[in-house]
Motif scaffolding. Structure first.
Motif, PDB file in Angstrom:
ATOM      1  N   PHE A 305       0.833  -1.199   0.000  1.00  0.00           N
ATOM      2  CA  PHE A 305       0.000   0.000   0.000  1.00  0.00           C
ATOM      3  C   PHE A 305       0.875   1.261   0.000  1.00  0.00           C
ATOM      4  O   PHE A 305       0.595   2.216  -0.741  1.00  0.00           O
ATOM      5  N   CYS A 306       1.939   1.269   0.790  1.00  0.00           N
ATOM      6  CA  CYS A 306       2.861   2.410   0.812  1.00  0.00           C
ATOM      7  C   CYS A 306       3.497   2.614  -0.565  1.00  0.00           C
ATOM      8  O   CYS A 306       3.625   3.754  -1.041  1.00  0.00           O
ATOM      9  N   GLY A 307       3.899   1.524  -1.204  1.00  0.00           N
ATOM     10  CA  GLY A 307       4.498   1.632  -2.528  1.00  0.00           C
ATOM     11  C   GLY A 307       3.518   2.139  -3.572  1.00  0.00           C
ATOM     12  O   GLY A 307       3.881   2.933  -4.457  1.00  0.00           O
ATOM     13  N   THR A 308       2.262   1.710  -3.485  1.00  0.00           N
ATOM     14  CA  THR A 308       1.250   2.158  -4.440  1.00  0.00           C
ATOM     15  C   THR A 308       0.977   3.652  -4.281  1.00  0.00           C
ATOM     16  O   THR A 308       0.828   4.379  -5.281  1.00  0.00           O
ATOM     17  N   ILE A 309       0.900   4.132  -3.045  1.00  0.00           N
ATOM     18  CA  ILE A 309       0.704   5.561  -2.804  1.00  0.00           C
ATOM     19  C   ILE A 309       1.865   6.355  -3.389  1.00  0.00           C
ATOM     20  O   ILE A 309       1.677   7.418  -4.008  1.00  0.00           O
ATOM     21  N   SER A 310       3.071   5.859  -3.236  1.00  0.00           N
ATOM     22  CA  SER A 310       4.239   6.539  -3.797  1.00  0.00           C
ATOM     23  C   SER A 310       4.196   6.554  -5.318  1.00  0.00           C
ATOM     24  O   SER A 310       4.520   7.569  -5.952  1.00  0.00           O
ATOM     25  N   ASN A 311       3.796   5.444  -5.931  1.00  0.00           N
ATOM     26  CA  ASN A 311       3.668   5.401  -7.397  1.00  0.00           C
ATOM     27  C   ASN A 311       2.629   6.400  -7.892  1.00  0.00           C
ATOM     28  O   ASN A 311       2.831   7.067  -8.915  1.00  0.00           O
ATOM     29  N   LEU A 312       1.518   6.498  -7.185  1.00  0.00           N
ATOM     30  CA  LEU A 312       0.488   7.464  -7.559  1.00  0.00           C
ATOM     31  C   LEU A 312       1.019   8.896  -7.464  1.00  0.00           C
ATOM     32  O   LEU A 312       0.719   9.740  -8.317  1.00  0.00           O
ATOM     33  N   ALA A 313       1.813   9.160  -6.424  1.00  0.00           N
ATOM     34  CA  ALA A 313       2.381  10.496  -6.262  1.00  0.00           C
ATOM     35  C   ALA A 313       3.368  10.817  -7.380  1.00  0.00           C
ATOM     36  O   ALA A 313       3.402  11.938  -7.890  1.00  0.00           O
ATOM     37  N   ILE A 314       4.177   9.825  -7.779  1.00  0.00           N
ATOM     38  CA  ILE A 314       5.143  10.039  -8.863  1.00  0.00           C
ATOM     39  C   ILE A 314       4.424  10.373 -10.165  1.00  0.00           C
ATOM     40  O   ILE A 314       4.841  11.249 -10.924  1.00  0.00           O
ATOM     41  N   VAL A 315       3.314   9.679 -10.416  1.00  0.00           N
ATOM     42  CA  VAL A 315       2.566   9.912 -11.652  1.00  0.00           C
ATOM     43  C   VAL A 315       1.843  11.254 -11.616  1.00  0.00           C
ATOM     44  O   VAL A 315       1.798  11.983 -12.622  1.00  0.00           O
ATOM     45  N   ALA A 316       1.284  11.623 -10.469  1.00  0.00           N
ATOM     46  CA  ALA A 316       0.408  12.785 -10.391  1.00  0.00           C
ATOM     47  C   ALA A 316       1.153  14.104 -10.207  1.00  0.00           C
ATOM     48  O   ALA A 316       0.706  15.135 -10.716  1.00  0.00           O
ATOM     49  N   MET A 317       2.259  14.103  -9.493  1.00  0.00           N
ATOM     50  CA  MET A 317       2.878  15.383  -9.147  1.00  0.00           C
ATOM     51  C   MET A 317       3.533  16.026 -10.370  1.00  0.00           C
ATOM     52  O   MET A 317       4.089  15.343 -11.236  1.00  0.00           O
ATOM     53  N   PRO A 318       3.451  17.364 -10.470  1.00  0.00           N
ATOM     54  CA  PRO A 318       4.091  18.070 -11.596  1.00  0.00           C
ATOM     55  C   PRO A 318       5.606  18.009 -11.489  1.00  0.00           C
ATOM     56  O   PRO A 318       6.170  17.970 -10.396  1.00  0.00           O
ATOM     57  N   ARG A 319       6.261  18.017 -12.633  1.00  0.00           N
ATOM     58  CA  ARG A 319       7.713  17.949 -12.678  1.00  0.00           C
ATOM     59  C   ARG A 319       8.269  19.102 -13.497  1.00  0.00           C
ATOM     60  O   ARG A 319       7.563  19.733 -14.276  1.00  0.00           O
ATOM     61  N   VAL A 320       9.547  19.367 -13.304  1.00  0.00           N
ATOM     62  CA  VAL A 320      10.200  20.438 -14.040  1.00  0.00           C
ATOM     63  C   VAL A 320      10.212  20.070 -15.522  1.00  0.00           C
ATOM     64  O   VAL A 320      10.691  18.988 -15.884  1.00  0.00           O
ATOM     65  N   PRO A 321       9.687  20.919 -16.399  1.00  0.00           N
ATOM     66  CA  PRO A 321       9.702  20.604 -17.834  1.00  0.00           C
ATOM     67  C   PRO A 321      11.125  20.432 -18.341  1.00  0.00           C
ATOM     68  O   PRO A 321      12.003  21.248 -18.047  1.00  0.00           O
ATOM     69  N   GLN A 322      11.364  19.379 -19.076  1.00  0.00           N
ATOM     70  CA  GLN A 322      12.702  19.106 -19.595  1.00  0.00           C
ATOM     71  C   GLN A 322      12.609  18.349 -20.902  1.00  0.00           C
ATOM     72  O   GLN A 322      11.619  17.686 -21.188  1.00  0.00           O
TER      73      GLN A 322
END
Length: 383
Positions: A305-322
């Motif tokens: 469950f902790c890993g899934t929450i982290s994966n969701l955060a990686i997908v959802a959070m905005p990142r620096v355009p590159q």
């Protein structure tokens, strides 16, 4: 890549012995109902799309992050094998939104079919747009045109500071702490052993050459010597346009990148054998879940469950355009209360040729107004 797989299979052998009816872990199953372990197996089949998107984000934008161990890994490893062995060999997910790509040199316009391009546009839209010279807001302008250029600063640095800020690393440490705490209180080594095997398999998956091949197939390598514009693909004229200029080193690196792309694209075939081993290891690990005690199964559910929450955060959070691992920096923002034509004329004045291409391809209904204003401007200069 082969070394983590080898260690993972050794771990599977040890885990099979540990959880066998005559192994040390069998004593922890005494008196258990046995209803919870099958739930862990079911959850390894749910949500493989999250892992696919996490891979697409991390492999293209960060060297310090990788997907975390969570729900859906068994299903994802099998779907990855199916994708690699198919004729298309496309392991990237579909674009999240419709995007139009406009070549600013030739004026050619096409629809985007790549996840990375849609994610780049999303990153550009979600970040705050730098203020214009007159400090007016986007709401006051019919269209906003921003010019960006690679800064030369890598967005995928592997420095110690970035490693410590990696969400994947922090999640892995938390998961190992949970597994270690379970071992300390219950004396059951199975969650720690299964977590270690999973982390090794994830690292082996992240090291597959197919990710490099997919990354090098990006549209940016076909437009390295010319600027291109990104915008939403809608029925109405675009309200936000982002023009990305080529890097100053594009011409010197173009030949080497073309060669590298040709080599990497053909690298998908050698992936079949490792992916078979990875998928087999995840399947064997899922079968071991049936031998877990109820407490160990609950611990594995919390860890996943902790890993899934982290994966969701990686997908959802905005990142620096590159682009190509290099951050993009804004070199000009044209917007204001004036009409579209006035904004495009401002673009043309600061970046010759850009305004004319945008007018013909994105706002053809404004051509007469553009030409009329240009004629009046010329007559005024003559007077």
């Amino acid at each position: 890549m082969s070394f983590p797989i080898l260690i993972a299979y050794i771990g599977l052998y040890v885990g099979t012995y540990y959880l066998s009816p005559t192994g040390p872990g069998s004593e922890h199953r005494d008196g258990d109902s046995g209803r919870i372990p099958p739930l862990a197996i079911v959850l390894t089949l749910l949500g493989p799309e999250i892992i696919q998107k996490t891979f697409a984000v991390t492999t293209a934008m960060s060297k310090t992050e990788s997907p975390c161990f969570g729900f859906g890994w068994l299903a994802y490893s099998l779907s990855l094998l199916s994708s690699v062995t198919s004729s298309s060999g496309d392991v990237m997910p579909k674009p999240e939104c419709d995007v139009q790509v406009l070549d600013m040199k030739t004026g050619n316009r096409r629809s985007n079919k790549e996840f990375a391009v849609a994610r780049l546009l999303r990153g550009l839209e979600t970040r705050s747009v730098p203020p214009s010279i007159d400090d007016k807001f986007d709401q006051d302008s019919e269209v906003v045109v921003e010019i960006l250029q690679p800064t030369g600063i890598s967005s995928a640095s592997t420095s110690l500071r970035n490693l410590l800020q990696s969400g994947s690393l922090m999640t892995a440490i938390l998961q190992f702490c949970l597994a270690g705490a379970f071992w300390f209180y219950y004396g059951d080594l199975s969650p720690l052993l299964l977590l270690s095997i999973s982390i090794l398999l994830i690292e082996a998956t992240a090291s597959l050459p197919v990710w490099t091949a997919q990354k090098n197939a990006s549209f940016t390598h076909r437009s390295r010597n010319s600027a291109y514009a990104l915008m939403r693909d809608t029925d109405s004229p675009p309200s936000r346009i982002y023009i990305i200029q080529p890097s100053s080193t594009a011409s010197t690196n173009d030949a080497s990148m073309t060669t590298h792309h040709a080599t990497s694209t053909n690298a998908s075939n050698p992936c079949v054998s490792p992916i078979i081993l990875i998928a087999g290891a995840f399947l064997s690990q899922a079968l071991l879940y049936t031998q877990l005690s109820d407490n160990a199964a609950i611990a594995m559910l919390i860890i996943m469950f902790c890993g899934t929450i982290s994966n969701l955060a990686i997908v959802a959070m905005p990142r620096v355009p590159q682009v190509d691992g290099v951050k993009l920096g804004s070199v000009g923002v044209m917007k204001g209360e004036g009409s579209v034509v006035e904004v495009l004329k401002d673009v043309e004045a600061r970046f010759e040729g850009y305004g004319d291409v945008l007018l013909k391809q994105c706002f053809p209904e404004m051509i007469e107004k553009w030409e009329g204003g240009t004629e009046k401007q010329r007559m005024g200069e003559m007077d």
